[in-house]
Design an enzyme around this catalytic site. Sequence first.
Site, PDB file in Angstrom:
ATOM      1  N   SER A   1      -4.975  16.553  77.540  1.00 24.34           N
ATOM      2  CA  SER A   1      -5.854  17.719  77.364  1.00 24.34           C
ATOM      3  C   SER A   1      -6.510  18.113  78.686  1.00 24.34           C
ATOM      4  O   SER A   1      -6.652  17.307  79.592  1.00 24.34           O
ATOM      5  CB  SER A   1      -6.953  17.395  76.355  1.00 24.34           C
ATOM      6  OG  SER A   1      -6.422  16.878  75.169  1.00 24.34           O
TER       7      SER A   1
HETATM    8  N1  SAH Z   1      -5.899  11.630  74.574  1.00 29.09           N
HETATM    9  C1  SAH Z   1      -4.568  11.809  75.081  1.00 29.09           C
HETATM   10  C2  SAH Z   1      -3.968  13.098  74.590  1.00 29.09           C
HETATM   11  C3  SAH Z   1      -2.616  12.886  74.031  1.00 29.09           C
HETATM   12  S1  SAH Z   1      -1.920  14.223  73.136  1.00 29.09           S
HETATM   13  C4  SAH Z   1      -4.542  11.699  76.590  1.00 29.09           C
HETATM   14  O1  SAH Z   1      -5.606  11.560  77.216  1.00 29.09           O
HETATM   15  O2  SAH Z   1      -3.453  11.714  77.151  1.00 29.09           O
HETATM   16  C5  SAH Z   1      -2.079  13.682  71.481  1.00 29.09           C
HETATM   17  C6  SAH Z   1      -1.331  12.440  71.109  1.00 29.09           C
HETATM   18  O3  SAH Z   1      -1.497  12.249  69.712  1.00 29.09           O
HETATM   19  C7  SAH Z   1       0.177  12.486  71.354  1.00 29.09           C
HETATM   20  O4  SAH Z   1       0.531  11.459  72.223  1.00 29.09           O
HETATM   21  C8  SAH Z   1       0.775  12.272  69.953  1.00 29.09           C
HETATM   22  O5  SAH Z   1       1.948  11.478  69.953  1.00 29.09           O
HETATM   23  C9  SAH Z   1      -0.368  11.558  69.246  1.00 29.09           C
HETATM   24  N2  SAH Z   1      -0.331  11.596  67.794  1.00 29.09           N
HETATM   25  C10 SAH Z   1       0.005  12.620  66.962  1.00 29.09           C
HETATM   26  N3  SAH Z   1      -0.088  12.215  65.677  1.00 29.09           N
HETATM   27  C11 SAH Z   1      -0.510  10.916  65.699  1.00 29.09           C
HETATM   28  C12 SAH Z   1      -0.784   9.941  64.699  1.00 29.09           C
HETATM   29  N4  SAH Z   1      -0.645  10.191  63.381  1.00 29.09           N
HETATM   30  N5  SAH Z   1      -1.189   8.715  65.087  1.00 29.09           N
HETATM   31  C13 SAH Z   1      -1.329   8.408  66.402  1.00 29.09           C
HETATM   32  N6  SAH Z   1      -1.071   9.273  67.378  1.00 29.09           N
HETATM   33  C14 SAH Z   1      -0.662  10.514  67.047  1.00 29.09           C
END
Ligand code: SAH
Length: 249
Positions: free
Chosen positions: A93
Amino acid sequence: MKERPSFPARLPGSAPAKKAKPAAPINQPQGLGMDSSAVRQRMVQKLAGQGLRDPFVLQAMGAVERHRFVDSALVNQAYEDTSLPIGLGQTISKPGVVARMLELLRNGASGQLGRVLEIGTGCGYQAAVLSHLASEVYSIERLRGLHDKARENLRYLRLTRLHLLLGDGMLGYPAGAPYAGIVAAAGGEAIPQAWIDQLAVGGRLVAPVSHASGAVGGQALMVLDKTAQGVRQTVLEAVHFVPLKSGVA
Ligand code: SAH
């Protein structure tokens, strides 16, 4: 060991890079030195200019080296207020969104939060920031490739109170409950009941949620406070997060 991306030799507004150490190992912590810290401080000033006020959050955003969490080709953009691809179709993000969510999560607390659950570890950046703000962080990711990447990215920080979990975050993580805070980096149709169940009374949840009746793909930031009387939900500004998906892949 995988080589970490080097920090760009010339940063906007920074002193020209010294030519003295071309053979130094790439991206050693001391090698980054003042340059990346100065660029982060500028990022923090911009965040403050956008209205972000929580000193704990601003301090944490100034401390975590975002450039260590993105691919080497994107290092130049690491401190711009932009989301960046982290592989497997996912994104880290924007700093402004991370700061906003964490400011909402902290809700003006006078000290550190207790145990916090993060849904969607991704590259591990926000988990690292959260580690400055909470006594214990549980971060869950459903994609093994990203879970492994986050582990690799975070190794050098040796954060013993950050627990990286591979699993379906829609189920939360009951073993760490109750949580003072829950923050999701992926948006679904609704807040899963498991998250509400695992939130402590007095706790707060911050998550993107799809508009019930809005345009396709439209999301808004949702804050949910759990009180002894029940839950109170507040819908805030429009946001754009990757979808929350079930299962592990
Ligand atoms: N906070 C992260 C942002 C990652 S984007 C950072 O700093 O990089 C959001 C993430 O949520 C993705 O990697 C995606 O695979 C994950 N995601 C989506 N659904 C999910 C679920 N049910 N359980 C765990 N992770 C999930």
